[in-house]
Design a protein around this motif. Structure first.
Motif, PDB file in Angstrom:
ATOM      1  N   GLY A  59       0.800  -1.222   0.000  1.00  0.00           N
ATOM      2  CA  GLY A  59       0.000   0.000   0.000  1.00  0.00           C
ATOM      3  C   GLY A  59       0.832   1.271   0.000  1.00  0.00           C
ATOM      4  N   GLY A  60       2.103   1.160   0.426  1.00  0.00           N
ATOM      5  CA  GLY A  60       2.946   2.350   0.510  1.00  0.00           C
ATOM      6  C   GLY A  60       3.171   3.013  -0.838  1.00  0.00           C
ATOM      7  N   ALA A  61       2.975   2.237  -1.910  1.00  0.00           N
ATOM      8  CA  ALA A  61       3.233   2.772  -3.243  1.00  0.00           C
ATOM      9  C   ALA A  61       2.135   3.737  -3.702  1.00  0.00           C
ATOM     10  CB  ALA A  61       3.375   1.624  -4.244  1.00  0.00           C
ATOM     11  N   ASP A  62       0.975   3.678  -3.082  1.00  0.00           N
ATOM     12  CA  ASP A  62      -0.116   4.585  -3.464  1.00  0.00           C
ATOM     13  C   ASP A  62      -0.710   5.189  -2.200  1.00  0.00           C
ATOM     14  OD1 ASP A  62      -2.388   5.907  -4.256  1.00  0.00           O
ATOM     15  OD2 ASP A  62      -3.127   4.310  -5.551  1.00  0.00           O
ATOM     16  N   MET A  63      -0.111   6.294  -1.773  1.00  0.00           N
ATOM     17  CA  MET A  63      -0.502   6.836  -0.464  1.00  0.00           C
ATOM     18  C   MET A  63      -1.909   7.411  -0.447  1.00  0.00           C
ATOM     19  SD  MET A  63       1.290   6.000   1.891  1.00  0.00           S
ATOM     20  CE  MET A  63       0.668   6.945   3.262  1.00  0.00           C
ATOM     21  N   GLN A  64      -2.386   7.877  -1.593  1.00  0.00           N
ATOM     22  CA  GLN A  64      -3.744   8.426  -1.540  1.00  0.00           C
ATOM     23  C   GLN A  64      -4.746   7.302  -1.294  1.00  0.00           C
ATOM     24  OE1 GLN A  64      -4.950  11.159  -4.578  1.00  0.00           O
ATOM     25  NE2 GLN A  64      -7.026  11.299  -3.765  1.00  0.00           N
ATOM     26  N   ASP A  65      -4.537   6.197  -1.961  1.00  0.00           N
ATOM     27  CA  ASP A  65      -5.416   5.053  -1.779  1.00  0.00           C
ATOM     28  C   ASP A  65      -5.323   4.546  -0.341  1.00  0.00           C
ATOM     29  OD1 ASP A  65      -7.135   2.961  -2.917  1.00  0.00           O
ATOM     30  OD2 ASP A  65      -5.455   1.646  -2.410  1.00  0.00           O
ATOM     31  N   PHE A  80      -8.719   6.176   6.284  1.00  0.00           N
ATOM     32  CA  PHE A  80      -9.794   7.095   6.617  1.00  0.00           C
ATOM     33  C   PHE A  80     -11.099   6.320   6.821  1.00  0.00           C
ATOM     34  CE2 PHE A  80     -12.996  10.316   5.920  1.00  0.00           C
ATOM     35  CZ  PHE A  80     -12.463  11.399   6.583  1.00  0.00           C
ATOM     36  N   THR A  81     -11.280   5.266   6.022  1.00  0.00           N
ATOM     37  CA  THR A  81     -12.475   4.428   6.172  1.00  0.00           C
ATOM     38  C   THR A  81     -12.579   3.897   7.594  1.00  0.00           C
ATOM     39  OG1 THR A  81     -12.296   3.707   3.900  1.00  0.00           O
ATOM     40  CG2 THR A  81     -13.609   2.323   5.336  1.00  0.00           C
ATOM     41  N   PHE A  82     -11.432   3.517   8.151  1.00  0.00           N
ATOM     42  CA  PHE A  82     -11.412   3.008   9.525  1.00  0.00           C
ATOM     43  C   PHE A  82     -11.945   4.079  10.480  1.00  0.00           C
ATOM     44  CE2 PHE A  82      -9.593   2.035  13.612  1.00  0.00           C
ATOM     45  CZ  PHE A  82      -9.526   0.650  13.675  1.00  0.00           C
ATOM     46  N   GLY A  83     -11.409   5.277  10.362  1.00  0.00           N
ATOM     47  CA  GLY A  83     -11.838   6.358  11.242  1.00  0.00           C
ATOM     48  C   GLY A  83     -13.292   6.734  11.005  1.00  0.00           C
ATOM     49  N   TYR A  84     -13.679   6.709   9.746  1.00  0.00           N
ATOM     50  CA  TYR A  84     -15.048   7.082   9.399  1.00  0.00           C
ATOM     51  C   TYR A  84     -16.032   6.047   9.961  1.00  0.00           C
ATOM     52  CZ  TYR A  84     -18.971   8.408   6.423  1.00  0.00           C
ATOM     53  OH  TYR A  84     -20.198   8.806   5.970  1.00  0.00           O
ATOM     54  N   ASP A  85     -15.745   4.784   9.732  1.00  0.00           N
ATOM     55  CA  ASP A  85     -16.641   3.728  10.236  1.00  0.00           C
ATOM     56  C   ASP A  85     -16.661   3.706  11.761  1.00  0.00           C
ATOM     57  OD1 ASP A  85     -17.113   3.093   7.634  1.00  0.00           O
ATOM     58  OD2 ASP A  85     -15.982   1.220   7.624  1.00  0.00           O
ATOM     59  N   LEU A  86     -15.507   4.009  12.362  1.00  0.00           N
ATOM     60  CA  LEU A  86     -15.415   4.016  13.830  1.00  0.00           C
ATOM     61  C   LEU A  86     -16.263   5.138  14.413  1.00  0.00           C
ATOM     62  CD1 LEU A  86     -13.962   3.214  16.533  1.00  0.00           C
ATOM     63  CD2 LEU A  86     -12.119   4.742  15.876  1.00  0.00           C
ATOM     64  N   SER A  87     -16.303   6.257  13.713  1.00  0.00           N
ATOM     65  CA  SER A  87     -16.930   7.459  14.260  1.00  0.00           C
ATOM     66  C   SER A  87     -18.402   7.594  13.911  1.00  0.00           C
ATOM     67  CB  SER A  87     -16.191   8.699  13.743  1.00  0.00           C
ATOM     68  OG  SER A  87     -14.822   8.588  14.021  1.00  0.00           O
ATOM     69  N   GLU A  88     -18.892   6.689  13.076  1.00  0.00           N
ATOM     70  CA  GLU A  88     -20.264   6.812  12.601  1.00  0.00           C
ATOM     71  C   GLU A  88     -21.268   6.532  13.715  1.00  0.00           C
ATOM     72  OE1 GLU A  88     -21.957   5.079   8.390  1.00  0.00           O
ATOM     73  OE2 GLU A  88     -21.083   3.775   9.883  1.00  0.00           O
ATOM     74  N   LEU A 127      -0.641  15.364  -1.324  1.00  0.00           N
ATOM     75  CA  LEU A 127      -1.959  15.019  -1.870  1.00  0.00           C
ATOM     76  C   LEU A 127      -2.844  16.243  -1.975  1.00  0.00           C
ATOM     77  CD1 LEU A 127      -2.970  11.828   0.135  1.00  0.00           C
ATOM     78  CD2 LEU A 127      -2.255  12.012  -2.244  1.00  0.00           C
ATOM     79  N   THR A 128      -2.649  17.121  -1.016  1.00  0.00           N
ATOM     80  CA  THR A 128      -3.527  18.275  -0.944  1.00  0.00           C
ATOM     81  C   THR A 128      -3.259  19.253  -2.070  1.00  0.00           C
ATOM     82  OG1 THR A 128      -1.934  19.285   0.498  1.00  0.00           O
ATOM     83  CG2 THR A 128      -3.731  18.122   1.549  1.00  0.00           C
ATOM     84  N   ALA A 129      -2.096  19.096  -2.723  1.00  0.00           N
ATOM     85  CA  ALA A 129      -1.790  19.999  -3.835  1.00  0.00           C
ATOM     86  C   ALA A 129      -2.779  19.771  -4.976  1.00  0.00           C
ATOM     87  CB  ALA A 129      -0.364  19.758  -4.316  1.00  0.00           C
ATOM     88  N   ALA A 160     -11.667  16.770   4.024  1.00  0.00           N
ATOM     89  CA  ALA A 160     -12.580  15.636   4.136  1.00  0.00           C
ATOM     90  C   ALA A 160     -12.895  15.085   2.750  1.00  0.00           C
ATOM     91  CB  ALA A 160     -13.866  16.066   4.839  1.00  0.00           C
ATOM     92  N   MET A 161     -13.164  15.977   1.806  1.00  0.00           N
ATOM     93  CA  MET A 161     -13.530  15.523   0.469  1.00  0.00           C
ATOM     94  C   MET A 161     -12.372  14.806  -0.212  1.00  0.00           C
ATOM     95  SD  MET A 161     -16.543  16.071   0.228  1.00  0.00           S
ATOM     96  CE  MET A 161     -16.675  15.364  -1.403  1.00  0.00           C
ATOM     97  N   LEU A 162     -11.170  15.293   0.036  1.00  0.00           N
ATOM     98  CA  LEU A 162     -10.000  14.683  -0.582  1.00  0.00           C
ATOM     99  C   LEU A 162      -9.982  13.179  -0.305  1.00  0.00           C
ATOM    100  CD1 LEU A 162      -7.205  14.997  -1.961  1.00  0.00           C
ATOM    101  CD2 LEU A 162      -6.264  15.307   0.312  1.00  0.00           C
ATOM    102  N   PHE A 163     -10.215  12.836   0.954  1.00  0.00           N
ATOM    103  CA  PHE A 163     -10.146  11.427   1.317  1.00  0.00           C
ATOM    104  C   PHE A 163     -11.430  10.698   0.944  1.00  0.00           C
ATOM    105  CE2 PHE A 163      -7.053  13.426   4.211  1.00  0.00           C
ATOM    106  CZ  PHE A 163      -5.933  12.809   3.683  1.00  0.00           C
ATOM    107  N   LEU A 164     -12.558  11.350   1.153  1.00  0.00           N
ATOM    108  CA  LEU A 164     -13.822  10.667   0.892  1.00  0.00           C
ATOM    109  C   LEU A 164     -14.015  10.383  -0.593  1.00  0.00           C
ATOM    110  CD1 LEU A 164     -16.176  12.435   3.404  1.00  0.00           C
ATOM    111  CD2 LEU A 164     -15.391  10.074   3.445  1.00  0.00           C
ATOM    112  N   ASN A 165     -13.577  11.315  -1.454  1.00  0.00           N
ATOM    113  CA  ASN A 165     -13.750  11.105  -2.888  1.00  0.00           C
ATOM    114  C   ASN A 165     -13.082   9.839  -3.347  1.00  0.00           C
ATOM    115  OD1 ASN A 165     -15.291  13.200  -3.528  1.00  0.00           O
ATOM    116  ND2 ASN A 165     -13.615  14.554  -4.157  1.00  0.00           N
ATOM    117  N   LYS A 166     -11.884   9.641  -2.815  1.00  0.00           N
ATOM    118  CA  LYS A 166     -11.122   8.484  -3.262  1.00  0.00           C
ATOM    119  C   LYS A 166     -11.805   7.209  -2.772  1.00  0.00           C
ATOM    120  CE  LYS A 166      -7.667   6.434  -5.171  1.00  0.00           C
ATOM    121  NZ  LYS A 166      -7.197   6.593  -6.522  1.00  0.00           N
ATOM    122  N   GLY A 167     -12.317   7.243  -1.564  1.00  0.00           N
ATOM    123  CA  GLY A 167     -13.036   6.075  -1.062  1.00  0.00           C
ATOM    124  C   GLY A 167     -14.492   6.157  -1.489  1.00  0.00           C
ATOM    125  N   GLU A 168     -14.701   6.439  -2.808  1.00  0.00           N
ATOM    126  CA  GLU A 168     -16.034   6.844  -3.211  1.00  0.00           C
ATOM    127  C   GLU A 168     -17.037   5.705  -3.236  1.00  0.00           C
ATOM    128  OE1 GLU A 168     -14.547   6.726  -7.766  1.00  0.00           O
ATOM    129  OE2 GLU A 168     -14.971   8.624  -6.814  1.00  0.00           O
TER     130      GLU A 168
END
Ligand code: HEM
Length: 397
Positions: free
Chosen positions: A147-153, A159-167, A299-301, A373-381
């Motif tokens: 996974g280190g080769a694609d940091m956005q993914d 982020f999914t972990f944090g999102y599912d944890l916080s839901e 990534l934010t660039a 938030a959108m940066l990460f959520l979009n990718k985990g679309e």
């Protein structure tokens, strides 16, 4: 100011061994006996999942498992068909809450997460996320795993972990966190088998098998314990019942990742003391960590956050200290630094209704948070699904 003070991770350090068991440190309240007798968490990996994943990888079953569990999302979804029987049997027994889980506290934690989502998001994302790059074992294993080769993914999956944890309802039958945590536990077990086969990882690692229970606790401190202390430092209203609920949520999460009960901190005081012993002293830069941080911040660039890269660098420095910023080579922007240090506290005061004055920078921060938030959520679309997949190899080079 020392690094620990800057991170809010230092107090009166007690003269106890780094990994004094949670039970013994908790005194009478803990479940001391078992912990005191057994090995420390740095010698514990995952007896249930690790041998299983060796068989799954060696037997070539991982692609089929990844396909089969794509649709396995909700906590009450049946174990999917098409899995090897021993893998299905493992999931059936692992995919449940521990007997000590307290649904009332988990509900309160969910409500707390909703009320405090802005701060949690910023602190997990830019605090814990970048802190992970100066935890050398974590940085090296993340960098050299597939996974280190694609940091956005990878960031999106984490982020999914944090999102599912916080839901809301994360731990309820219709929630998704128990499944996400179990998928993560299995991924970690796969990594324990795969990484020791990577010549790159072996060349830089100071251990033979990654991701011990101790390492997971260190990461928990960089997430839960760090955020807990920052909320207090920032004077966010945070009553005792919320604090207890937030801890309980993390205790259940760490349990689901396979850490034995006797090693899970019982109180925040115990967690903070442990964090001072095992997290603060090990923070240090590494070649891998510096590259990961640059990947993450770079990534934010790709999107317009409404702020400059200099502002982002200074926000990271603000939440993690200049020492960490210097280690990671985050270029200074003194105008942005002054802005963050005055405008962020004003933003908090206004949001919390503690000041009637809306800072001129309110919308800037608001957009910054949304864009991150959108940066990460979009990718985990895939949105409601959990795109966590088991790797079959390591990063090539
Ligand atoms: C994978 C979360 C601790 C190293 C993952 C994934 C999640 C996750 C959600 C799956 C997503 C992905 O593939 O990127 C967590 C949490 C932890 C924790 C919540 C503790 C509270 C650790 C520790 C290490 C580690 C302590 C190493 C020292 C890894 C690696 C992967 C991974 C190498 C695999 C990435 C790949 O697919 O190549 N973790 N983790 N994790 N984690 Fe963790």
């Amino acid at each position: 100011m020392t690094l620990g003070v800057a991170l809010g991770l230092v107090g009166a350090a007690a003269p106890v061994p780094a990994w004094a068991s949670a039970g013994s440190a908790a005194g009478a309240a803990g479940t001391a006996a078992g912990a005191a007798a057994g090995p420390g968490p740095e010698w514990i990996w995952d007896d249930a999942a690790d041998p299983l994943m060796v068989r799954m990888i060696e037997g070539g079953h991982v692609p089929a498992i990844n396909r089969a569990w794509e649709s396995w999302v909700n906590n009450n979804d049946p174990i999917p068909g098409g899995l090897p029987s021993d893998f299905a049997a493992y999931l059936a027994q692992a995919n449940r809450l521990p007997s000590w889980a307290d649904q009332a506290k988990l509900d309160r934690a969910a409500d707390f997460n909703r009320r405090r989502d802005t701060y949690l998001f910023m602190l997990y994302g830019l605090g814990s996320g970048i802190m992970s790059t100066v935890i050398p074992r974590e940085a090296k294993s993340v960098y050299w795993s597939a996974g280190g080769a694609d940091m956005q993914d990878r960031a999106a999956k984490t982020f999914t972990f944090g999102y599912d944890l916080s839901e809301l309802g994360a731990f309820k039958p219709t929630g998704q966190f128990v499944v996400t945590a179990n998928k993560t536990r299995v991924v970690h077990a796969a990594v324990r088998h795969l990484l020791p086969q990577s010549p790159h990882w072996k060349a830089v690692a100071d251990e033979s098998v990654p991701i011990s229970a101790a390492d997971i606790l260190v990461t928990f401190h960089s997430l839960g314990t760090y955020v807990h202390q920052k909320l207090i430092e920032w004077r966010i209203p945070y009553p005792a019942a919320d604090q207890e609920a937030f801890l309980h949520m993390w205790q259940v999460a760490i349990h689901l990742l396979g850490v034995p009960h006797e090693h899970i901190p019982k109180t925040w005081a115990e967690a903070i003391a442990q964090s001072q012993r095992v997290l603060t002293p090990i923070l240090t830069p590494s070649t891998e960590g510096i590259k990961l941080a640059e990947d993450l911040l770079g990534l934010t660039a790709q999107i317009d956050l409404g702020v400059t890269r200099g502002f982002l660098n200074e926000f990271v420095r603000y939440v993690l200290s200049d020492q960490v910023g210097d280690w990671l080579g985050l270029r200074r922007d003194y105008a942005a630094a002054a802005l963050v240090r005055t405008a962020w506290p004003a933003f908090i005061l206004f949001r919390e209704g503690l000041s009637p004055v809306m800072p001129g920078t309110f919308y800037m921060f608001d957009q910054f948070i949304r864009a991150l938030a959108m940066l990460f959520l979009n990718k985990g679309e895939s949105g409601r699904t959990t795109p966590i997949t088991i790797p079959t190899g390591n990063r090539a080079g």
